[in-house]
Design an enzyme around this catalytic site. Structure first.
Site, PDB file in Angstrom:
ATOM      1  CG  HIS A 137      -1.752   1.251   1.303  1.00 33.60           C
ATOM      2  ND1 HIS A 137      -2.960   1.362   0.648  1.00 33.60           N
ATOM      3  CD2 HIS A 137      -1.539   2.448   1.897  1.00 33.60           C
ATOM      4  CE1 HIS A 137      -3.463   2.565   0.848  1.00 33.60           C
ATOM      5  NE2 HIS A 137      -2.625   3.248   1.610  1.00 33.60           N
ATOM      6  CG  ASP A 163     -12.358   3.153   5.174  1.00 31.65           C
ATOM      7  OD1 ASP A 163     -11.907   4.087   5.874  1.00 31.65           O
ATOM      8  OD2 ASP A 163     -12.074   3.031   3.973  1.00 31.65           O
ATOM      9  NE  ARG A 197     -10.809  10.163   8.232  1.00 33.69           N
ATOM     10  CZ  ARG A 197      -9.918   9.381   7.615  1.00 33.69           C
ATOM     11  NH1 ARG A 197     -10.269   8.177   7.187  1.00 33.69           N
ATOM     12  NH2 ARG A 197      -8.690   9.788   7.413  1.00 33.69           N
ATOM     13  CB  SER A 241      -9.029   4.725   6.718  1.00 31.44           C
ATOM     14  OG  SER A 241      -9.349   4.724   5.360  1.00 31.44           O
ATOM     15  CE  LYS A 283      -9.360   1.656   2.804  1.00 29.32           C
ATOM     16  NZ  LYS A 283      -9.476   2.985   2.255  1.00 29.32           N
TER      17      LYS A 283
HETATM   18  N1  URA Z   1      -6.195   6.458   2.222  1.00 27.56           N
HETATM   19  C1  URA Z   1      -7.168   5.724   2.844  1.00 27.56           C
HETATM   20  O1  URA Z   1      -7.521   4.644   2.415  1.00 27.56           O
HETATM   21  N2  URA Z   1      -7.723   6.251   3.956  1.00 27.56           N
HETATM   22  C2  URA Z   1      -7.362   7.442   4.486  1.00 27.56           C
HETATM   23  O2  URA Z   1      -7.890   7.834   5.490  1.00 27.56           O
HETATM   24  C3  URA Z   1      -6.369   8.198   3.823  1.00 27.56           C
HETATM   25  C4  URA Z   1      -5.793   7.671   2.687  1.00 27.56           C
END
Ligand code: URA
Length: 434
Positions: free
Chosen positions: A84, A163, A170, A185, A189
């Site tokens: 990621h 999320d 947010r 977040s 995932k």
């Molecule tokens: N990427 C994400 O998946 N979540 C966030 O809060 C910020 C960047």
């Protein structure tokens, strides 16, 4: 579980007190199901934004967000891994890395995102491939990963729905830039993918979310610590985003560059970072004895042509045709106003120039022109002569005046040579953290 009074929980956080696991669980499930209204959840998000969360609270929030949806389960026999990135300009590593890892007998169910601010999105890039589908069902994610070895897709509605809902909130309440909320977040995932190992590319610089080394280290430590607490082997690299990664910034042209990299013709920085991130995962999966050995295993799959073929296979499995022509807008040159050395590059300005050309979004409903973009012809530290091409702009001629000045102003040229920038700045492992 006791019925929760959201006002008490918010007040507790506001006063800097620690939330219990039950409180966090009740808040996430109530918000996801709709019994806790947006205005109460916004208050909690703001309290967390202002007061932070400790490591235990952050891990609990992550686990509850994971539990709001499905977690993929895999047949035994293969290690399931992913990478990621916190987002950068010109970052096409995923397109190169996923097929490379699949060639090493690893499984990569990569859930990616769209462009965010000046940074590009892997899904937007892939959609420049005619026919390519980025909205796969869970069954498709599972079957393509098992058959081909890798998949790159958007998050389906079943993956961490809390999320999805919280991120939207947010976004409109100025609470995105909170380390515990970002951590929960991202990690919810990634945990939903059912991974055995994760590598994080936390970028620092003018083209990154985190502008300073301190901020990036804090985020990387929070992500790695949460991985450790939730049983996911996680390593983070801190990497430079004070110049774009590779030469290309855009959508179709970044796919072209990724294809070149898999054929052994990639730019040095893109290749270095991809091999290093991949090597971390090979090491974590027990498929190599050290980083050097892991990187050389990965390189072999480039040299043999297997990785290039694997990308073609993944694209076909997702409905796309890698051999179909991808549109590229006409090219125009922006030249150096004087001789000297490239001193700085304002990467954020370049990211926004691509958005101004139509290659990214200002709002979610904007459509993307995949054919536009920029090719960087110089890097920080390069010597340039007056009139030497600095950037090639791919754009319809009428769009050029809109971006010409901002691109030209994005680079400073000095008389004295500037140090070249190192790409990989630090490595943070779970074992290094308390
Ligand atoms: N990427 C994400 O998946 N979540 C966030 O809060 C910020 C960047």
């Amino acid at each position: 579980m006791q019925p929760i009074n959201p006002v008490h929980v918010i007040a507790k956080k506001r006063d800097g007190l620690v939330l219990t696991l039950d409180e966090i669980a009740a808040f996430v499930s109530g918000f996801t199901s709709g019994t806790i209204p947006d205005y109460q959840m916004s208050s909690l998000a703001m309290a967390i934004y202002l007061r932070g969360m400790n490591a235990e609270e952050t891990a609990a929030l992550t686990e509850q967000m994971l539990a709001s949806g499905t977690q993929l389960a895999w047949h035994p026999g293969y290690s399931i891994v992913d990478k990621h990135s916190t987002g950068g300009v010109g970052d096409k590593v995923s397109l190169v890395l996923a097929p490379l890892l699949a060639c090493c007998e690893l499984r990569v169910p990569m859930i990616s995102g769209r462009g965010l601010g000046p940074t590009g999105g892997t899904l937007d890039k892939l959609e420049s491939i005619p026919g390519f589908r980025t909205a796969l069902t869970l069954a498709e994610i599972q079957s393509i990963t098992e058959r081909v070895g890798c998949v790159i897709t958007g998050a389906s509605a079943e993956i961490a729905p809390a999320d999805r809902k919280l991120y939207a909130l947010r976004d409109v309440t100025a609470t995105v830039a909170s380390i515990p909320l970002i951590t929960a977040s991202i990690m919810s995932k990634k945990l939903a993918e059912g991974l055995d190992a994760l590598v994080l590319d936390v970028k620092i610089g003018s083209g990154a979310f985190m502008k300073t080394r301190e901020q990036a280290t804090e985020l990387a430590e929070s992500l790695v610590r949460t991985g450790k607490r939730t049983g996911l082997h996680t390593t983070a690299l801190l990497t430079d985003m004070d110049q774009p990664l590779g030469r290309m910034i855009g959508n179709a042209i970044e796919v072209d560059e990724a294809v070149d990299a898999l054929s052994g013709n990639g730019p040095e920085d893109l290749v270095e970072l991809t091999l290093r991130l991949g090597a971390e995962l090979l090491l974590a999966a027990g498929k190599a004895s050290d980083i050097k050995n892991a990187a050389s295993n990965l390189r072999q799959h480039v040299n043999s042509g297997a990785a290039s073929e694997k990308l073609r296979e993944m694209v076909a499995a997702q409905g796309g045709d890698l051999d179909a022509p991808r549109a590229r807008a006409p090219a125009h040159i922006i030249a150096a106003p004087r001789a000297g050395f490239v001193h700085t590059i304002d990467v954020k300005a370049l990211g926004y120039a691509v958005i101004d050309l139509g290659g990214g979004r200002r709002k979610m409903s904007d459509t993307i022109d995949h054919s536009v973009g920029l090719e960087m012809l110089v890097r920080v530290g390069d010597a340039v002569t007056s009139g030497q091409p600095l950037v090639r702009v791919f754009a319809p001629l009428e769009k050029l005046p809109e971006v010409k000045t901002s691109i030209a102003n994005s680079m400073t040229i000095r008389e004295r040579q500037t140090q070249r920038r190192p790409l990989i700045l630090d490595r943070i492992r779970g074992d290094d953290l308390p």
